[in-house]
Design a protein around this motif. Structure first.
Motif, PDB file in Angstrom:
ATOM      1  N   THR A  16     -16.362   0.840 104.875  1.00 55.04           N
ATOM      2  CA  THR A  16     -17.642   0.640 105.673  1.00 55.04           C
ATOM      3  C   THR A  16     -18.685   1.548 105.332  1.00 55.04           C
ATOM      4  OG1 THR A  16     -16.646  -0.671 107.208  1.00 55.04           O
ATOM      5  CG2 THR A  16     -18.791  -0.012 107.789  1.00 55.04           C
ATOM      6  N   GLU A  17     -18.300   2.684 105.292  1.00 53.65           N
ATOM      7  CA  GLU A  17     -19.004   4.081 104.900  1.00 53.65           C
ATOM      8  C   GLU A  17     -19.532   4.196 103.580  1.00 53.65           C
ATOM      9  OE1 GLU A  17     -16.664   7.543 105.967  1.00 53.65           O
ATOM     10  OE2 GLU A  17     -16.459   6.845 108.115  1.00 53.65           O
ATOM     11  N   ALA A  18     -18.975   3.251 102.575  1.00 54.14           N
ATOM     12  CA  ALA A  18     -19.532   3.062 101.287  1.00 54.14           C
ATOM     13  C   ALA A  18     -20.873   2.535 101.298  1.00 54.14           C
ATOM     14  CB  ALA A  18     -18.386   2.626 100.350  1.00 54.14           C
ATOM     15  N   PHE A  19     -21.056   1.740 102.305  1.00 53.12           N
ATOM     16  CA  PHE A  19     -22.339   1.093 102.323  1.00 53.12           C
ATOM     17  C   PHE A  19     -23.080   1.475 103.495  1.00 53.12           C
ATOM     18  CE2 PHE A  19     -18.823  -1.413 100.454  1.00 53.12           C
ATOM     19  CZ  PHE A  19     -19.822  -1.979  99.100  1.00 53.12           C
ATOM     20  N   PRO A  20     -23.770   2.756 103.690  1.00 53.92           N
ATOM     21  CA  PRO A  20     -24.390   3.194 104.711  1.00 53.92           C
ATOM     22  C   PRO A  20     -25.580   2.330 105.100  1.00 53.92           C
ATOM     23  CG  PRO A  20     -24.656   4.716 102.893  1.00 53.92           C
ATOM     24  CD  PRO A  20     -23.917   3.529 102.562  1.00 53.92           C
ATOM     25  N   GLU A  21     -26.310   1.829 103.961  1.00 50.89           N
ATOM     26  CA  GLU A  21     -27.513   1.273 104.215  1.00 50.89           C
ATOM     27  C   GLU A  21     -27.560  -0.241 104.845  1.00 50.89           C
ATOM     28  OE1 GLU A  21     -25.650   1.464 101.374  1.00 50.89           O
ATOM     29  OE2 GLU A  21     -27.100   1.035  99.811  1.00 50.89           O
ATOM     30  N   MET A  22     -26.412  -0.665 104.936  1.00 50.59           N
ATOM     31  CA  MET A  22     -26.146  -2.090 105.507  1.00 50.59           C
ATOM     32  C   MET A  22     -25.208  -2.061 106.765  1.00 50.59           C
ATOM     33  SD  MET A  22     -27.056  -3.793 102.659  1.00 50.59           S
ATOM     34  CE  MET A  22     -26.498  -5.225 102.551  1.00 50.59           C
ATOM     35  N   ASP A  23     -25.674  -2.988 107.603  1.00 50.66           N
ATOM     36  CA  ASP A  23     -25.052  -3.199 108.744  1.00 50.66           C
ATOM     37  C   ASP A  23     -23.446  -4.286 108.624  1.00 50.66           C
ATOM     38  OD1 ASP A  23     -26.692  -2.248 110.372  1.00 50.66           O
ATOM     39  OD2 ASP A  23     -27.988  -3.848 110.633  1.00 50.66           O
ATOM     40  N   HIS A  24     -22.446  -4.225 109.079  1.00 46.25           N
ATOM     41  CA  HIS A  24     -21.409  -4.616 108.951  1.00 46.25           C
ATOM     42  C   HIS A  24     -20.767  -5.392 110.092  1.00 46.25           C
ATOM     43  CE1 HIS A  24     -17.027  -4.260 109.224  1.00 46.25           C
ATOM     44  NE2 HIS A  24     -17.115  -4.781 108.122  1.00 46.25           N
ATOM     45  N   LEU A  25     -20.322  -6.461 109.692  1.00 43.40           N
ATOM     46  CA  LEU A  25     -19.554  -7.228 110.956  1.00 43.40           C
ATOM     47  C   LEU A  25     -18.529  -8.169 110.254  1.00 43.40           C
ATOM     48  CD1 LEU A  25     -21.119 -10.815 111.410  1.00 43.40           C
ATOM     49  CD2 LEU A  25     -22.892  -8.804 111.178  1.00 43.40           C
ATOM     50  N   VAL A  26     -17.550  -8.755 110.920  1.00 40.28           N
ATOM     51  CA  VAL A  26     -16.496  -9.676 110.344  1.00 40.28           C
ATOM     52  C   VAL A  26     -16.677 -10.967 111.156  1.00 40.28           C
ATOM     53  CG1 VAL A  26     -14.048  -9.826 110.397  1.00 40.28           C
ATOM     54  CG2 VAL A  26     -15.080  -7.449 110.146  1.00 40.28           C
ATOM     55  N   LEU A  27     -16.664 -11.932 110.258  1.00 37.71           N
ATOM     56  CA  LEU A  27     -16.664 -13.533 110.736  1.00 37.71           C
ATOM     57  C   LEU A  27     -15.649 -14.176 109.870  1.00 37.71           C
ATOM     58  CD1 LEU A  27     -20.552 -13.750 110.675  1.00 37.71           C
ATOM     59  CD2 LEU A  27     -18.933 -13.585 112.558  1.00 37.71           C
ATOM     60  N   SER A  28     -14.832 -14.565 110.638  1.00 37.68           N
ATOM     61  CA  SER A  28     -13.488 -15.798 110.017  1.00 37.68           C
ATOM     62  C   SER A  28     -13.187 -15.076 108.795  1.00 37.68           C
ATOM     63  CB  SER A  28     -14.482 -17.007 109.293  1.00 37.68           C
ATOM     64  OG  SER A  28     -15.104 -17.619 110.528  1.00 37.68           O
ATOM     65  N   GLY A  29     -12.572 -13.580 108.953  1.00 40.53           N
ATOM     66  CA  GLY A  29     -11.740 -13.130 108.016  1.00 40.53           C
ATOM     67  C   GLY A  29     -12.638 -12.706 106.870  1.00 40.53           C
ATOM     68  N   GLN A  30     -13.961 -12.589 107.054  1.00 45.06           N
ATOM     69  CA  GLN A  30     -14.762 -12.115 105.904  1.00 45.06           C
ATOM     70  C   GLN A  30     -15.894 -11.148 106.385  1.00 45.06           C
ATOM     71  OE1 GLN A  30     -17.037 -15.535 104.637  1.00 45.06           O
ATOM     72  NE2 GLN A  30     -15.563 -16.005 103.062  1.00 45.06           N
ATOM     73  N   SER A  31     -15.755 -10.115 105.807  1.00 46.00           N
ATOM     74  CA  SER A  31     -16.830  -9.035 105.992  1.00 46.00           C
ATOM     75  C   SER A  31     -17.908  -9.207 105.546  1.00 46.00           C
ATOM     76  CB  SER A  31     -16.290  -7.633 105.428  1.00 46.00           C
ATOM     77  OG  SER A  31     -15.104  -7.210 106.022  1.00 46.00           O
ATOM     78  N   VAL A  32     -19.203  -9.042 106.510  1.00 49.71           N
ATOM     79  CA  VAL A  32     -20.565  -9.567 106.251  1.00 49.71           C
ATOM     80  C   VAL A  32     -21.338  -8.157 106.085  1.00 49.71           C
ATOM     81  CG1 VAL A  32     -22.499 -10.927 106.815  1.00 49.71           C
ATOM     82  CG2 VAL A  32     -20.223 -11.721 107.211  1.00 49.71           C
ATOM     83  N   LEU A  33     -21.982  -7.900 105.116  1.00 52.37           N
ATOM     84  CA  LEU A  33     -23.028  -6.761 104.883  1.00 52.37           C
ATOM     85  C   LEU A  33     -24.329  -7.329 104.943  1.00 52.37           C
ATOM     86  CD1 LEU A  33     -21.166  -4.884 102.154  1.00 52.37           C
ATOM     87  CD2 LEU A  33     -20.920  -4.189 104.538  1.00 52.37           C
ATOM     88  N   VAL A  34     -25.087  -6.741 105.684  1.00 50.67           N
ATOM     89  CA  VAL A  34     -26.477  -7.225 105.932  1.00 50.67           C
ATOM     90  C   VAL A  34     -27.465  -6.146 106.135  1.00 50.67           C
ATOM     91  CG1 VAL A  34     -28.111  -8.548 107.505  1.00 50.67           C
ATOM     92  CG2 VAL A  34     -25.772  -9.194 107.326  1.00 50.67           C
ATOM     93  N   GLY A  35     -28.333  -6.126 105.140  1.00 47.50           N
ATOM     94  CA  GLY A  35     -29.239  -4.847 105.410  1.00 47.50           C
ATOM     95  C   GLY A  35     -30.588  -5.067 104.292  1.00 47.50           C
ATOM     96  N   PRO A  36     -31.380  -3.997 104.388  1.00 48.21           N
ATOM     97  CA  PRO A  36     -32.512  -4.193 103.244  1.00 48.21           C
ATOM     98  C   PRO A  36     -32.167  -3.961 101.966  1.00 48.21           C
ATOM     99  CG  PRO A  36     -32.480  -2.008 104.744  1.00 48.21           C
ATOM    100  CD  PRO A  36     -31.367  -2.969 105.119  1.00 48.21           C
ATOM    101  N   VAL A  37     -32.811  -4.519 100.880  1.00 45.70           N
ATOM    102  CA  VAL A  37     -32.381  -4.361  99.493  1.00 45.70           C
ATOM    103  C   VAL A  37     -33.819  -4.167  99.057  1.00 45.70           C
ATOM    104  CG1 VAL A  37     -31.626  -5.348  97.221  1.00 45.70           C
ATOM    105  CG2 VAL A  37     -30.522  -5.751  99.202  1.00 45.70           C
ATOM    106  N   VAL A  38     -34.131  -3.049  98.442  1.00 47.98           N
ATOM    107  CA  VAL A  38     -35.476  -2.453  97.929  1.00 47.98           C
ATOM    108  C   VAL A  38     -35.832  -3.370  96.715  1.00 47.98           C
ATOM    109  CG1 VAL A  38     -36.693  -0.373  97.061  1.00 47.98           C
ATOM    110  CG2 VAL A  38     -34.731  -0.022  98.807  1.00 47.98           C
ATOM    111  N   ASP A  39     -34.867  -3.341  95.603  1.00 44.91           N
ATOM    112  CA  ASP A  39     -35.256  -3.866  94.485  1.00 44.91           C
ATOM    113  C   ASP A  39     -34.068  -4.585  93.913  1.00 44.91           C
ATOM    114  OD1 ASP A  39     -34.101  -1.532  93.437  1.00 44.91           O
ATOM    115  OD2 ASP A  39     -36.049  -0.873  92.880  1.00 44.91           O
ATOM    116  N   GLU A  40     -34.410  -5.269  92.718  1.00 50.06           N
ATOM    117  CA  GLU A  40     -33.283  -5.860  91.991  1.00 50.06           C
ATOM    118  C   GLU A  40     -31.940  -4.678  91.479  1.00 50.06           C
ATOM    119  OE1 GLU A  40     -32.933  -8.206  87.724  1.00 50.06           O
ATOM    120  OE2 GLU A  40     -34.345  -9.037  88.916  1.00 50.06           O
ATOM    121  N   ALA A  41     -32.564  -3.464  91.096  1.00 48.69           N
ATOM    122  CA  ALA A  41     -31.680  -2.570  90.801  1.00 48.69           C
ATOM    123  C   ALA A  41     -30.689  -2.016  92.013  1.00 48.69           C
ATOM    124  CB  ALA A  41     -32.541  -1.248  90.095  1.00 48.69           C
TER     125      ALA A  41
END
Length: 65
Positions: A16-41
Motif C-alpha cells: 500500500t505504501e508503494a502507492f502513496p498518491e492513491m487511496d486504498h480499500l478492499v472489496l470482495s477479495g480485491q484491492s482497489v486503488l483510487v486517486g488522481p492521475v496527472v497524465d498518461e505517463a
C-alpha cells in the motif's frame, strides 16, 4: 483525472505504501486503488509499479469527474 485500479488480493501495508498518491480499500477479495492521475505517463507508471510488484491488475478505468 481520477482513476480506479483493481488488483487481485489484499495489499499488505508495505505494498500500500508503494502507492502513496492513491487511496486504498478492499472489496470482495480485491484491492482497489483510487486517486488522481496527472497524465498518461503517470498512469503507465502506476501500471508499471503494479507489474514490478507482482500485482495482477483485474480492472482499470477513469472515474467520472
Amino acid at each position: 483525472m481520477r482513476y480506479e485500479i483493481r488488483v487481485d488480493g489484499q495489499l499488505s501495508g508495505t505494498l500500500t505504501e508503494a502507492f502513496p498518491e492513491m487511496d486504498h480499500l478492499v472489496l470482495s477479495g480485491q484491492s482497489v486503488l483510487v486517486g488522481p492521475v496527472v497524465d498518461e505517463a503517470h498512469l503507465y507508471g502506476l501500471l508499471a509499479r503494479c507489474r514490478s510488484l507482482g500485482l495482477r491488475v483485474v480492472e482499470m478505468h477513469r472515474l467520472p469527474e
